[in-house]
Design a protein around this motif. Structure first.
Motif, PDB file in Angstrom:
ATOM      1  N   SER A 105       0.829  -1.210   0.000  1.00  0.00           N
ATOM      2  CA  SER A 105       0.000   0.000   0.000  1.00  0.00           C
ATOM      3  C   SER A 105       0.858   1.253   0.000  1.00  0.00           C
ATOM      4  CB  SER A 105      -0.937  -0.017   1.208  1.00  0.00           C
ATOM      5  OG  SER A 105      -1.857  -1.087   1.136  1.00  0.00           O
ATOM      6  N   ALA A 106       1.961   1.214   0.737  1.00  0.00           N
ATOM      7  CA  ALA A 106       2.874   2.363   0.770  1.00  0.00           C
ATOM      8  C   ALA A 106       3.529   2.599  -0.580  1.00  0.00           C
ATOM      9  CB  ALA A 106       3.941   2.144   1.842  1.00  0.00           C
ATOM     10  N   GLU A 107       3.666   1.530  -1.381  1.00  0.00           N
ATOM     11  CA  GLU A 107       4.233   1.646  -2.721  1.00  0.00           C
ATOM     12  C   GLU A 107       3.200   2.100  -3.754  1.00  0.00           C
ATOM     13  OE1 GLU A 107       5.965  -1.975  -4.040  1.00  0.00           O
ATOM     14  OE2 GLU A 107       7.529  -2.014  -2.505  1.00  0.00           O
ATOM     15  N   GLY A 108       1.952   2.247  -3.337  1.00  0.00           N
ATOM     16  CA  GLY A 108       0.915   2.632  -4.266  1.00  0.00           C
ATOM     17  C   GLY A 108       0.183   1.465  -4.902  1.00  0.00           C
ATOM     18  N   MET A 109       0.393   0.240  -4.367  1.00  0.00           N
ATOM     19  CA  MET A 109      -0.321  -0.934  -4.843  1.00  0.00           C
ATOM     20  C   MET A 109      -1.346  -1.307  -3.772  1.00  0.00           C
ATOM     21  SD  MET A 109       2.782  -3.270  -6.434  1.00  0.00           S
ATOM     22  CE  MET A 109       1.635  -4.425  -7.209  1.00  0.00           C
ATOM     23  N   PRO A 110      -2.619  -0.968  -3.968  1.00  0.00           N
ATOM     24  CA  PRO A 110      -3.622  -1.232  -2.938  1.00  0.00           C
ATOM     25  C   PRO A 110      -3.613  -2.707  -2.520  1.00  0.00           C
ATOM     26  CG  PRO A 110      -4.554   0.107  -4.686  1.00  0.00           C
ATOM     27  CD  PRO A 110      -3.214  -0.345  -5.167  1.00  0.00           C
ATOM     28  N   ALA A 111      -3.570  -2.930  -1.218  1.00  0.00           N
ATOM     29  CA  ALA A 111      -3.491  -4.288  -0.689  1.00  0.00           C
ATOM     30  C   ALA A 111      -4.170  -4.336   0.667  1.00  0.00           C
ATOM     31  CB  ALA A 111      -2.032  -4.731  -0.566  1.00  0.00           C
ATOM     32  N   VAL A 112      -4.678  -5.521   0.988  1.00  0.00           N
ATOM     33  CA  VAL A 112      -5.317  -5.736   2.278  1.00  0.00           C
ATOM     34  C   VAL A 112      -4.943  -7.125   2.758  1.00  0.00           C
ATOM     35  CG1 VAL A 112      -7.439  -6.632   1.226  1.00  0.00           C
ATOM     36  CG2 VAL A 112      -7.518  -5.636   3.516  1.00  0.00           C
ATOM     37  N   ALA A 113      -4.821  -7.271   4.076  1.00  0.00           N
ATOM     38  CA  ALA A 113      -4.515  -8.568   4.678  1.00  0.00           C
ATOM     39  C   ALA A 113      -5.678  -9.005   5.552  1.00  0.00           C
ATOM     40  CB  ALA A 113      -3.236  -8.487   5.505  1.00  0.00           C
ATOM     41  N   VAL A 114      -5.993 -10.291   5.492  1.00  0.00           N
ATOM     42  CA  VAL A 114      -7.084 -10.870   6.270  1.00  0.00           C
ATOM     43  C   VAL A 114      -6.555 -12.110   6.977  1.00  0.00           C
ATOM     44  CG1 VAL A 114      -9.331 -12.008   6.136  1.00  0.00           C
ATOM     45  CG2 VAL A 114      -8.874  -9.982   4.730  1.00  0.00           C
ATOM     46  N   GLU A 115      -6.813 -12.202   8.277  1.00  0.00           N
ATOM     47  CA  GLU A 115      -6.427 -13.386   9.038  1.00  0.00           C
ATOM     48  C   GLU A 115      -7.513 -14.444   8.907  1.00  0.00           C
ATOM     49  OE1 GLU A 115      -4.392 -14.193  13.339  1.00  0.00           O
ATOM     50  OE2 GLU A 115      -6.279 -13.094  13.354  1.00  0.00           O
ATOM     51  N   VAL A 116      -7.106 -15.670   8.625  1.00  0.00           N
ATOM     52  CA  VAL A 116      -8.071 -16.761   8.487  1.00  0.00           C
ATOM     53  C   VAL A 116      -7.859 -17.774   9.602  1.00  0.00           C
ATOM     54  CG1 VAL A 116      -8.296 -16.479   5.997  1.00  0.00           C
ATOM     55  CG2 VAL A 116      -6.587 -18.055   6.901  1.00  0.00           C
ATOM     56  N   PRO A 117      -8.923 -18.464  10.019  1.00  0.00           N
ATOM     57  CA  PRO A 117      -8.787 -19.467  11.076  1.00  0.00           C
ATOM     58  C   PRO A 117      -8.112 -20.731  10.555  1.00  0.00           C
ATOM     59  CG  PRO A 117     -11.030 -19.447  10.254  1.00  0.00           C
ATOM     60  CD  PRO A 117     -10.322 -18.313   9.568  1.00  0.00           C
ATOM     61  N   CYS A 118      -7.382 -21.378  11.418  1.00  0.00           N
ATOM     62  CA  CYS A 118      -6.761 -22.652  11.069  1.00  0.00           C
ATOM     63  C   CYS A 118      -7.783 -23.762  11.315  1.00  0.00           C
ATOM     64  CB  CYS A 118      -5.492 -22.874  11.888  1.00  0.00           C
ATOM     65  SG  CYS A 118      -4.554 -24.328  11.353  1.00  0.00           S
ATOM     66  N   VAL A 119      -8.817 -23.750  10.480  1.00  0.00           N
ATOM     67  CA  VAL A 119      -9.954 -24.649  10.626  1.00  0.00           C
ATOM     68  C   VAL A 119     -10.398 -25.102   9.243  1.00  0.00           C
ATOM     69  CG1 VAL A 119     -12.344 -24.864  11.423  1.00  0.00           C
ATOM     70  CG2 VAL A 119     -10.715 -23.521  12.758  1.00  0.00           C
ATOM     71  N   PHE A 120     -10.526 -26.399   9.073  1.00  0.00           N
ATOM     72  CA  PHE A 120     -11.051 -26.929   7.823  1.00  0.00           C
ATOM     73  C   PHE A 120     -12.454 -26.362   7.586  1.00  0.00           C
ATOM     74  CE2 PHE A 120      -7.944 -30.221   8.977  1.00  0.00           C
ATOM     75  CZ  PHE A 120      -7.267 -30.367   7.765  1.00  0.00           C
ATOM     76  N   GLY A 121     -12.735 -26.001   6.355  1.00  0.00           N
ATOM     77  CA  GLY A 121     -14.049 -25.467   6.011  1.00  0.00           C
ATOM     78  C   GLY A 121     -14.162 -23.990   6.285  1.00  0.00           C
ATOM     79  N   ARG A 122     -14.062 -23.587   7.545  1.00  0.00           N
ATOM     80  CA  ARG A 122     -14.240 -22.182   7.892  1.00  0.00           C
ATOM     81  C   ARG A 122     -13.177 -21.299   7.255  1.00  0.00           C
ATOM     82  NH1 ARG A 122     -17.406 -18.164   7.979  1.00  0.00           N
ATOM     83  NH2 ARG A 122     -16.804 -16.497   9.407  1.00  0.00           N
ATOM     84  N   SER A 123     -11.957 -21.796   7.114  1.00  0.00           N
ATOM     85  CA  SER A 123     -10.903 -20.996   6.494  1.00  0.00           C
ATOM     86  C   SER A 123     -11.284 -20.606   5.066  1.00  0.00           C
ATOM     87  CB  SER A 123      -9.576 -21.763   6.488  1.00  0.00           C
ATOM     88  OG  SER A 123      -9.710 -23.010   5.834  1.00  0.00           O
ATOM     89  N   VAL A 124     -11.855 -21.514   4.315  1.00  0.00           N
ATOM     90  CA  VAL A 124     -12.265 -21.217   2.940  1.00  0.00           C
ATOM     91  C   VAL A 124     -13.452 -20.259   2.937  1.00  0.00           C
ATOM     92  CG1 VAL A 124     -13.090 -22.207   0.770  1.00  0.00           C
ATOM     93  CG2 VAL A 124     -11.355 -23.413   2.106  1.00  0.00           C
ATOM     94  N   GLU A 125     -14.346 -20.396   3.894  1.00  0.00           N
ATOM     95  CA  GLU A 125     -15.479 -19.481   3.980  1.00  0.00           C
ATOM     96  C   GLU A 125     -15.009 -18.046   4.224  1.00  0.00           C
ATOM     97  OE1 GLU A 125     -18.544 -22.802   5.920  1.00  0.00           O
ATOM     98  OE2 GLU A 125     -17.839 -21.099   7.125  1.00  0.00           O
ATOM     99  N   VAL A 126     -14.055 -17.871   5.133  1.00  0.00           N
ATOM    100  CA  VAL A 126     -13.524 -16.528   5.414  1.00  0.00           C
ATOM    101  C   VAL A 126     -12.822 -15.974   4.180  1.00  0.00           C
ATOM    102  CG1 VAL A 126     -11.852 -15.240   6.800  1.00  0.00           C
ATOM    103  CG2 VAL A 126     -13.354 -16.921   7.896  1.00  0.00           C
ATOM    104  N   LEU A 127     -12.066 -16.827   3.495  1.00  0.00           N
ATOM    105  CA  LEU A 127     -11.407 -16.395   2.256  1.00  0.00           C
ATOM    106  C   LEU A 127     -12.437 -15.953   1.224  1.00  0.00           C
ATOM    107  CD1 LEU A 127      -8.990 -16.154   0.306  1.00  0.00           C
ATOM    108  CD2 LEU A 127      -9.297 -18.595  -0.188  1.00  0.00           C
ATOM    109  N   ALA A 128     -13.483 -16.742   1.030  1.00  0.00           N
ATOM    110  CA  ALA A 128     -14.506 -16.391   0.044  1.00  0.00           C
ATOM    111  C   ALA A 128     -15.168 -15.060   0.382  1.00  0.00           C
ATOM    112  CB  ALA A 128     -15.548 -17.510  -0.044  1.00  0.00           C
TER     113      ALA A 128
END
Length: 212
Positions: free
Chosen positions: A30-53
């Motif tokens: 983001s500081a370089e001018g490339m918009p970016a965001v970070a998201v923490e996902v749970p270490c859980v089967f199924g739910r991790s993909v849901e949070v990503l989606a």
């Protein structure tokens, strides 16, 4: 927009360098001018993909970099392939421990990363950070998320994505008698992967295979 994800701590660890590095890389991009965001996902089967989606739907990225911890590895590992199997040696953070179950029932056996993995490896190597192309993301939640990402992107034209494993942090490495890498070096590697992906349409044709 570049979306990075990292995992919450698991396996008794107090921290997870994948999240720390993903968060810092998003700040640097983001500081370089490339918009970016970070998201923490749970270490859980199924739910991790849901949070990503949910994050993909919210942020509509052009590039998605999922990041996970591979304690014991010495290098940044740019993963080549995700396989359609969950086979957990240890339970996830919700106590789930699937054995020989598909990530996506009736899904293909595997998906390849759509990152320019070899060009990314060369870009990270130029930073002096140890790096490799990896042929396996394991069969735990990292591979589960990687496969889920690539399955999701089948319905997102033009969005490229993949998975990167990072080693232990130096403190973790010392505690386990294993290699460690500074979070700042991990983040710099992720920035290089993102920047290279954004600027590369055809991957570099160099060897990055393995004998075993």
């Amino acid at each position: 927009m570049i979306l990075l994800t990292g995992f919450e701590p698991f396996g008794g660890e107090a921290t997870n360098p994948s999240w720390q590095a993903a968060w810092l890389a998003a700040e640097l991009l983001s500081a370089e001018g490339m918009p970016a965001v970070a998201v923490e996902v749970p270490c859980v089967f199924g739910r991790s993909v849901e949070v990503l989606a949910e994050a993909v739907e919210d942020h509509r990225p052009e590039i998605v970099l999922c990041v996970g911890q591979a304690g014991g590895r010495e290098r940044i590992s740019i993963e080549r392939v995700a396989i359609n199997v969950d086979d957990a040696r240890i339970p996830d953070n919700a106590g789930r421990q699937p054995i020989d179950e598909p990530v996506v029932p009736q899904g293909p056996a595997a998906y390849f990363s759509t990152l320019p993995i070899k060009a990314c490896r060369e870009a990270v190597a130029r930073l002096g950070v140890p790096v490799e192309v990896s042929q396996t993301a394991g069969t735990y939640v990292c591979n589960h998320l990687f496969y889920g990402l690539m399955d999701l992107l089948q319905r997102r034209d033009g969005v490229r994505g993949g998975f990167v494993h990072v080693p232990f942090s130096p403190d973790q490495g010392s505690a386990h008698g294993q290699p460690g890498l500074a979070i700042e070096h991990m983040a710099a590697a992720l920035v290089a992967v993102a920047r290279t992906t954004a600027g590369t349409t055809t991957d570099t044709r160099v060897t990055a295979g393995a004998e075993h």
